[in-house]
Design a protein around this motif. Structure first.
Motif, mmCIF file in Angstrom:
data_model
loop_
_atom_site.group_PDB
_atom_site.id
_atom_site.type_symbol
_atom_site.label_atom_id
_atom_site.label_comp_id
_atom_site.label_asym_id
_atom_site.label_seq_id
_atom_site.Cartn_x
_atom_site.Cartn_y
_atom_site.Cartn_z
ATOM 1 N N ASP A 5 0.841 -1.194 0.000
ATOM 2 C CA ASP A 5 0.000 0.000 0.000
ATOM 3 C C ASP A 5 0.879 1.247 0.000
ATOM 4 O O ASP A 5 1.977 1.253 0.562
ATOM 5 C CB ASP A 5 -0.894 0.027 1.239
ATOM 6 C CG ASP A 5 -2.002 -1.010 1.206
ATOM 7 O OD1 ASP A 5 -2.206 -1.658 0.160
ATOM 8 O OD2 ASP A 5 -2.664 -1.179 2.245
ATOM 9 N N THR A 6 0.367 2.286 -0.615
ATOM 10 C CA THR A 6 1.009 3.597 -0.575
ATOM 11 C C THR A 6 0.228 4.424 0.452
ATOM 12 O O THR A 6 -0.764 3.939 0.999
ATOM 13 C CB THR A 6 0.955 4.264 -1.967
ATOM 14 O OG1 THR A 6 -0.405 4.617 -2.259
ATOM 15 C CG2 THR A 6 1.517 3.355 -3.062
ATOM 16 N N PRO A 7 0.614 5.658 0.684
ATOM 17 C CA PRO A 7 -0.167 6.455 1.638
ATOM 18 C C PRO A 7 -1.655 6.575 1.286
ATOM 19 O O PRO A 7 -2.496 6.658 2.179
ATOM 20 C CB PRO A 7 0.523 7.816 1.604
ATOM 21 C CG PRO A 7 1.945 7.484 1.272
ATOM 22 C CD PRO A 7 1.850 6.340 0.292
ATOM 23 N N GLU A 107 1.728 7.965 -7.920
ATOM 24 C CA GLU A 107 1.930 7.215 -6.678
ATOM 25 C C GLU A 107 1.899 5.708 -6.946
ATOM 26 O O GLU A 107 2.751 4.952 -6.459
ATOM 27 C CB GLU A 107 0.838 7.616 -5.690
ATOM 28 C CG GLU A 107 1.032 7.138 -4.286
ATOM 29 C CD GLU A 107 -0.004 7.747 -3.339
ATOM 30 O OE1 GLU A 107 -0.562 6.967 -2.534
ATOM 31 O OE2 GLU A 107 -0.248 8.974 -3.394
ATOM 32 N N ALA A 108 0.933 5.264 -7.745
ATOM 33 C CA ALA A 108 0.821 3.839 -8.070
ATOM 34 C C ALA A 108 1.993 3.383 -8.940
ATOM 35 O O ALA A 108 2.567 2.312 -8.705
ATOM 36 C CB ALA A 108 -0.506 3.576 -8.773
ATOM 37 N N ALA A 111 5.124 2.965 -6.917
ATOM 38 C CA ALA A 111 5.067 1.736 -6.120
ATOM 39 C C ALA A 111 5.369 0.517 -6.994
ATOM 40 O O ALA A 111 6.068 -0.410 -6.566
ATOM 41 C CB ALA A 111 3.706 1.597 -5.452
ATOM 42 N N ASP A 114 9.133 0.411 -7.707
ATOM 43 C CA ASP A 114 9.850 -0.149 -6.555
ATOM 44 C C ASP A 114 9.656 -1.661 -6.477
ATOM 45 O O ASP A 114 10.601 -2.402 -6.199
ATOM 46 C CB ASP A 114 9.361 0.496 -5.254
ATOM 47 C CG ASP A 114 9.750 1.959 -5.129
ATOM 48 O OD1 ASP A 114 10.606 2.446 -5.909
ATOM 49 O OD2 ASP A 114 9.179 2.635 -4.244
#
Length: 169
Positions: A5-7, A107-108, A111, A114
């Motif tokens: 999950d991200t923020p 943001e997605a 992620a 990474d």
């Protein structure tokens, strides 16, 4: 395996019960503006099936992205693409119009980048975008990609290829 999950976002596998949401996403003319045509409900079902096969074969695909509270945002993930005759790992993303412009695709995608580096050991990641799709190329640039080449997709349209090396931290 899923990206963490991200923020603001949660990732999960796509499944047949997601058909209504995915059909709404993939038929939306704004979302599909740079595709040859919006996808039908049957094509959205095939999209889900294709991603389930990718999960089984590669351990990744496009995942559903939703807010931490569970609201459907779109899809984002990693798929293998043929680019100028070479198989390369791509990060792809589609976000419903009312969620666009809020940094959620970035943001997605970050992620997923990474995840590709840390979990898959990938050394490179690409994004493919229509030359006029400024929003998509902006997302790619924000996660560290630079335009490297052009490619002709299955429909023979010119696509920009953006890439970045993934260095293990």
């Amino acid at each position: 395996m899923l990206p963490p999950d991200t923020p603001r976002l949660h990732f999960r596998h796509m499944a047949p019960p997601d058909l209504p949401a995915m059909a709404d996403l993939l038929w939306n003319p704004e979302v599909m503006r740079f595709y040859p045509a919006p996808k039908t409900r049957e094509q959205a079902a095939s999209w889900i099936d294709w991603n389930q096969k990718n999960y089984a074969e590669y351990g990744h695909g496009l995942w559903i992205i939703e807010t931490i509270s569970g609201e459907f945002v779109g899809d984002c993930g990693l798929t293998w693409q043929d680019v100028n005759g070479t198989r390369r790992l791509e990060v792809g993303y589609h976000v419903l119009p009312h969620w666009q412009g809020q940094g959620l695709a970035t943001e997605a995608a970050a992620a997923c980048s990474d995840f590709a580096r840390d979990r898959l050991g990938a050394e490179e990641l690409i994004a493919i975008a229509h030359p006029e799709n400024r929003a998509s190329t902006r997302v790619a640039a924000k996660i560290g990609m630079h335009r490297e080449n052009e490619d002709r997709g299955n429909d023979e349209a010119v696509r920009w290829v953006l890439s970045m090396p993934l260095v293990l931290a």
